[in-house]
Design an enzyme around this catalytic site. Structure first.
Site, PDB file in Angstrom:
ATOM      1  CG  ASP A  10     -81.154 109.565  -4.112  1.00 20.02           C
ATOM      2  OD1 ASP A  10     -80.322 108.644  -3.952  1.00 20.02           O
ATOM      3  OD2 ASP A  10     -80.840 110.744  -4.361  1.00 20.02           O
ATOM      4  CB  CYS A  11     -87.452 107.453  -5.859  1.00 19.86           C
ATOM      5  SG  CYS A  11     -89.184 106.969  -5.872  1.00 19.86           S
ATOM      6  N   GLY A  12     -87.385 104.712  -3.739  1.00 22.16           N
ATOM      7  CA  GLY A  12     -87.655 103.286  -3.665  1.00 22.16           C
ATOM      8  C   GLY A  12     -88.628 102.813  -4.736  1.00 22.16           C
ATOM      9  NE  ARG A  15     -83.648 102.123  -4.071  1.00 21.43           N
ATOM     10  CZ  ARG A  15     -83.934 103.108  -3.218  1.00 21.43           C
ATOM     11  NH1 ARG A  15     -83.621 104.359  -3.531  1.00 21.43           N
ATOM     12  NH2 ARG A  15     -84.528 102.852  -2.069  1.00 21.43           N
TER      13      ARG A  15
END
Length: 141
Positions: A10-12, A15
């Site tokens: 869920d963390c950019g 990712r």
């Protein structure tokens, strides 16, 4: 080369870091640390290898950091690790482990120093920032 990423999908930043690892030609072991937190001794080892304090690994944004009053200097390193074990969301991410070392990869291009092939070519982060292969961390010109 074996690479492990302690990852939050869920963390950019996490990712982007994972995508950079893959663009280098590596397929890392992915540990979704919110589902499978590292054991206490492993977390202590990661912190020590990074050469940081437990406080430096605490994530404040979107966590119970404020509610638990973790800014208070009364908390010892052991206390802070206890909080991270009880609330894995407090562990900042992504942490990347490679034969070249262990780092908290914030910003995501920090991972380039841990890769066998650091010249991954041009990379475009999710926010549109272009990482130039000749000048990592800077916009392409």
């Amino acid at each position: 080369m074996t690479i492990t990423i302690y990852h939050n999908p869920d963390c950019g930043t996490s990712r982007n870091t994972l995508a950079m690892i893959r663009q280098s030609g590596e397929e890392p072991e992915i540990v979704e640390y919110l589902k499978n937190p590292p054991p206490r001794d492993k977390l202590i080892s990661l912190i020590a290898t990074m050469g940081i304090t437990p406080r430096a690994l605490l994530r404040q944004k979107d966590t119970p950091y404020v509610g638990l009053n973790l800014a208070n200097p009364k908390w010892s390193d052991d206390d802070l690790i206890d909080f991270m074990m009880a609330h894995p969301i407090l562990i900042n991410r992504p942490i990347v482990v490679s034969p070249k070392g262990v780092k908290l990869c914030r910003p995501s291009e920090t991972v380039l120093g841990l890769l066998a092939v650091a010249d991954i070519g041009q990379f475009v982060k999710e926010d549109g920032q272009v990482i130039s292969p000749k000048r990592p961390g800077r916009h392409a010109e």
